[in-house]
Design an enzyme around this catalytic site. Structure first.
Site, PDB file in Angstrom:
ATOM      1  N   GLY A 285       0.791  -1.232   0.000  1.00 42.23           N
ATOM      2  CA  GLY A 285       0.000   0.000   0.000  1.00 42.23           C
ATOM      3  C   GLY A 285       0.820   1.277   0.000  1.00 42.23           C
TER       4      GLY A 285
ATOM      5  CE  LYS B 286      -9.001   2.830   8.778  1.00 50.22           C
ATOM      6  NZ  LYS B 286      -8.076   1.702   8.489  1.00 50.22           N
TER       7      LYS B 286
ATOM      8  CG  MET C 196      -7.259  13.086   2.156  1.00 48.39           C
ATOM      9  SD  MET C 196      -8.366  11.659   2.035  1.00 48.39           S
ATOM     10  CE  MET C 196      -8.067  11.226   0.332  1.00 48.39           C
TER      11      MET C 196
END
Ligand code: NAP
Length: 359
Positions: free
Chosen positions: A21, A175, A201
Site C-alpha cells: 500500500g 474504520k 487525508m
C-alpha cells in the site's frame, strides 16, 4: 519533517500488513533503511505491480524483506507471517470511495474481520508485544457537521465517530468499527499493547503506482479536469505520507506511546489545494479555480460520483479542526508545510503518467 531515529535494529522481525500500500510502502522503506527485517503481507506476492517497488527498495537497503501471502478475509491467514515478530503494524484495509455496489463487502467486512483475524493471530503469537494499527480520523468523526456537537470546536483523540453507517459514509464506518474492535480485543488480554495512528487525508509522493488508495485518485482528479468547473466548499485535514509512516515507527518503538494519535498537519479547503498547485504549475493543468455553489453541488453532486446529497448537507461549508498535540509532544512528529506535500505528490503523479491515462 520527521525522520525517525530508531533503536538499533534487532534480529526480531516486524510485520507490516498490506505491505504493497501507499502508506505501508513508506513504513517498509524506513524500516529496511534502518536495518530491520520486515515481514510484509500482500494478497499476491507474485504480482509485480504490487511488490516490485518493495523488492527494489530492499535491494538498496541494509534490512531484509520477506513477503508473505495473506488475505484479510481468510481466517488464520496472518499466522505464518507473524511467526517470531515483536511488533505488528496493521495497515491493510480497503481505502476506496467509489466503484463498488456493496459497501459492506467492499469495505466493512474486510476492515472488521481483517482486524479480528490479525489480532487473533497476535493472541496466538507469544513474541508480539505491540500492535500499531493504522486507523484514521474517520474513526474520530464522520461528517464535518459532527464538530457542531463538540463544545471546543476541535476534534481530539477523545472523540469517536458515532454518525457513520454502512449506508452513510461506509469507509468512515469501516474504520470506526475496526478500531473499536481492536481496542476491545486488546483489553481482553495483557501481553500486547495497542497504539493507533489516526491520520487525516494523506498526500505526498507515492513509492508505488499500483496502489488503489483514494489519496492518489483524489490528487489525480485535481489535475485531470474533472474538477475544472469547481470544487465543493469542503474543508479537510491533510498530512504528508512520510509523517504518517514515521509516526508508525515512532509509535512502535517509544514505550511512552499509548492510545490514539491524530496525525494532521493542517486543515484546508479543496480550492486551497488547487491554488497551491496552480501557484507552482500555472495553467498547464485544469486545476479548480472556484468553489461550486452549494446548491449546484447538492443538485449535481450525486452525478459526479460518491457525493450524495446527505454528504453535501452534512459537510459542505462546515468547519473542521483537529488537535495534533499528542503526535507532536509524545511521538515527536514534525509536520512539513503542506505546499511541499502537494507539489511533490503532484509531480510524482505527472512523472508516473497518471494524468495522461485519465485525460
Ligand atoms: P492502499 O494503498 O490502498 O493500501 C491498502 C492495502 O490494503 C493494500 O495494499 C491492499 O493490499 C490491502 N488490502 C485491501 N484489501 C485487502 C484484503 N482483503 N486482504 C489483504 N489486504 C488487503 O491505501 P492506503 O492509503 O495506503 O491505506 C492504508 C491504511 O491507511 C488503510 O487502513 C487506510 O484506511 C488508512 N488510512 C489512509 C488514509 C489516506 O488518506 N490514504 C488516511 C487515513 C487512514 P493488496 O491489494 O496488495 O493485497
Amino acid at each position: 519533517m520527521t525522520t525517525p531515529t530508531l533503536p538499533e535494529s534487532t534480529m526480531t522481525p516486524i510485520l507490516v500488513t498490506g505491505g504493497s500500500g501507499y502508506i505501508a510502502s513508506w513504513i517498509i522503506k524506513y524500516l529496511l533503511e534502518a536495518g530491520y527485517t520486515v515481514h510484509a503481507t500482500v494478497r499476491d506476492p507474485a504480482k509485480q505491480s504490487s511488490v516490485g517497488h518493495l523488492l527494489k527498495i530492499a535491494e538498496q537497503a541494509k534490512g531484509t524483506l520477506k513477503l508473505f501471502k495473506a488475505d484479510l478475509l481468510a481466517e488464520g491467514s496472518f499466522n505464518e507471517a507473524m511467526q517470531g515478530c515483536g511488533i505488528v503494524m496493521h495497515t491493510a484495509s480497503p481505502f476506496v470511495l467509489e466503484g463498488f455496489s456493496d459497501a459492506n463487502e467492499a469495505l466493512v467486512r474486510p476492515a472488521l474481520e481483517g482486524t479480528r483475524n490479525v489480532l487473533n493471530a497476535v493472541n496466538q503469537c507469544p513474541t508480539v508485544h505491540r500492535v500499531v494499527l493504522t486507523s484514521s480520523v474517520a474513526a474520530i468523526y464522520g461528517d464535518n457537521e459532527d464538530i457542531l456537537a463538540v463544545p471546543s470546536g476541535v476534534f481530539t483523540e477523545e472523540h469517536w465517530n458515532t454518525t457513520s453507517s454502512v449506508d452513510h459514509n461506509p469507509y468512515q464506518y469501516s474504520k470506526a468499527v475496526a478500531e473499536r474492535e481492536a481496542w476491545k480485543l486488546q483489553k481482553e488480554q495483557s501481553r500486547w499493547d495497542l497504539v493507533t495512528i489516526n491520520p487525516a487525508m494523506v498526500y505526498g509522493p507515492s513509492l508505488t503506482s499500483g496502489s488503489q488508495s483514494a489519496s492518489i485518485d483524489t490528487l489525480v482528479q485535481m489535475g485531470d479536469g474533472r474538477l475544472r468547473t469547481g470544487v465543493p466548499k469542503l474543508t479537510i485535514g491533510v498530512v504528508d505520507v512520510r509523517e504518517v509512516a514515521s509516526a508508525h515507527l515512532l509509535a512502535a518503538f517509544n514505550p511512552a506511546a499509548k492510545g490514539r494519535f491524530i496525525l494532521n498537519a493542517t486543515e484546508l479547503t479543496m480550492l486551497k489545494i488547487g491554488k497551491i498547485l496552480r501557484h507552482k504549475y500555472g495553467s498547464q493543468y485544469p486545476f479548480p479555480r472556484m468553489e461550486a455553489p452549494t446548491f449546484l453541488v447538492w443538485a449535481f453532486g450525486p452525478l459526479m460520483g460518491p457525493i450524495t446529497r446527505d454528504f453535501v448537507k452534512r459537510n459542505v461549508g462546515l468547519p473542521l479542526k483537529f488537535d495534533n498535540r499528542r503526535s507532536r509532544d509524545i511521538l515527536g512528529v514534525q509536520y512539513r508545510p503542506v505546499e511541499e506535500t502537494f507539489i511533490e505528490h503532484f509531480q510524482q503523479v505527472i512523472d508516473d503518467g497518471l494524468l495522461k491515462k485519465k485525460r
